[in-house]
Design a protein around this motif. Sequence first.
Motif, PDB file in Angstrom:
ATOM      1  N   GLU A  67       7.808  54.744  71.422  1.00  0.00           N
ATOM      2  CA  GLU A  67       7.824  53.929  72.747  1.00  0.00           C
ATOM      3  C   GLU A  67       8.569  52.331  71.993  1.00  0.00           C
ATOM      4  O   GLU A  67       9.582  51.676  72.871  1.00  0.00           O
ATOM      5  N   LEU A  71      13.043  51.112  72.143  1.00  0.00           N
ATOM      6  CA  LEU A  71      13.722  49.823  72.648  1.00  0.00           C
ATOM      7  C   LEU A  71      14.327  49.166  71.719  1.00  0.00           C
ATOM      8  O   LEU A  71      15.407  48.523  72.465  1.00  0.00           O
ATOM      9  N   HIS A  86      14.560  42.640  73.925  1.00  0.00           N
ATOM     10  CA  HIS A  86      13.165  43.056  74.556  1.00  0.00           C
ATOM     11  C   HIS A  86      11.815  42.216  73.777  1.00  0.00           C
ATOM     12  O   HIS A  86      10.722  43.381  72.948  1.00  0.00           O
ATOM     13  N   GLU A  88       9.475  39.887  74.161  1.00  0.00           N
ATOM     14  CA  GLU A  88       8.603  40.131  75.140  1.00  0.00           C
ATOM     15  C   GLU A  88       7.996  41.615  75.337  1.00  0.00           C
ATOM     16  O   GLU A  88       6.143  41.513  75.156  1.00  0.00           O
ATOM     17  N   ARG A  89       8.718  42.661  75.375  1.00  0.00           N
ATOM     18  CA  ARG A  89       7.668  43.953  75.664  1.00  0.00           C
ATOM     19  C   ARG A  89       6.710  43.862  74.246  1.00  0.00           C
ATOM     20  O   ARG A  89       5.721  44.931  73.911  1.00  0.00           O
ATOM     21  N   TYR A  90       8.221  43.410  73.321  1.00  0.00           N
ATOM     22  CA  TYR A  90       7.582  44.019  71.769  1.00  0.00           C
ATOM     23  C   TYR A  90       6.230  43.637  71.663  1.00  0.00           C
ATOM     24  O   TYR A  90       5.079  44.088  71.165  1.00  0.00           O
ATOM     25  N   SER A  92       3.881  42.103  73.899  1.00  0.00           N
ATOM     26  CA  SER A  92       3.348  42.969  74.759  1.00  0.00           C
ATOM     27  C   SER A  92       2.592  44.012  73.891  1.00  0.00           C
ATOM     28  O   SER A  92       1.310  44.568  74.615  1.00  0.00           O
ATOM     29  N   LEU A  93       3.281  44.792  74.237  1.00  0.00           N
ATOM     30  CA  LEU A  93       2.803  46.265  73.268  1.00  0.00           C
ATOM     31  C   LEU A  93       1.785  46.248  72.207  1.00  0.00           C
ATOM     32  O   LEU A  93       0.821  47.301  72.149  1.00  0.00           O
TER      33      LEU A  93
END
Length: 248
Positions: A67, A71, A86, A88-90, A92-93
């Motif tokens: 994932e 991204l 990305h 914030e997504r990094y 969060s993950l």
Amino acid sequence: MNNRLMIPASHWLKTDFHTLFRTRPDGRIVCENDPDQTPGPRFWLAGCAETNLCATRADLPDGLVAELEGLAASEPPFVHPKTPVHLERYLSLLGGDGPAEHSFGLVFELPHDTPYRGDARLAGSDSEEGAGMMRSWATDGIPKAWFDLGFREVADFWTPWCAAIVDGEVASLAFAARLADTGAELGLVTAKAFRGQGFGAAATAGWSQLPTLRSRTLFYSTDRDNVSSQRVAARLGLRLRGASLRIS
């Protein structure tokens, strides 16, 4: 023309990556490529105007890695002062029960034989003066100014290094924070009493001239918020070539 500027961006970033980290055969990060083998980041992303490169630590689950890499593959060129789209997504993950710690870096190209005129005398680790200084410190102890900066024994002065010496004192020390067959990452420490006077730039220029580094690509990296380190790069006229993100 300096031939280092002609290295393709993709090769330059890969050289930086393999200088910074020890990896598995599949490219996953095992640890930092320093003598202490400190833990590496869980996720690393670096980029320049032409390309990006990412890597993940070996202990991450394969599904999470897929994932993260997916991204990163869709990121536009990651260059200063841009922030990865990305981010914030990094975070969060990788955050788990709390926010993941992260930092941004700047990567400068450090040419061999970088010129700098200063008042300091330079001594390299492979010189007679440098070797004598280490023998003296091994016998008499590390000077207080350097002991207070975290240097406890001569083994903490990672070779190859270059010292800028003023009035018999080591004002600044440039050393190999990361050393690989093809690249070397500079580390730089200046004694508190000598900061802001150009001695860091002198030590850095001297380090770029060391014969043992001649066959390696040299990198000068710093945190995006480290203004004093960026001043050293400016004094030397170094070219800002890349940006990086570390998530620990």
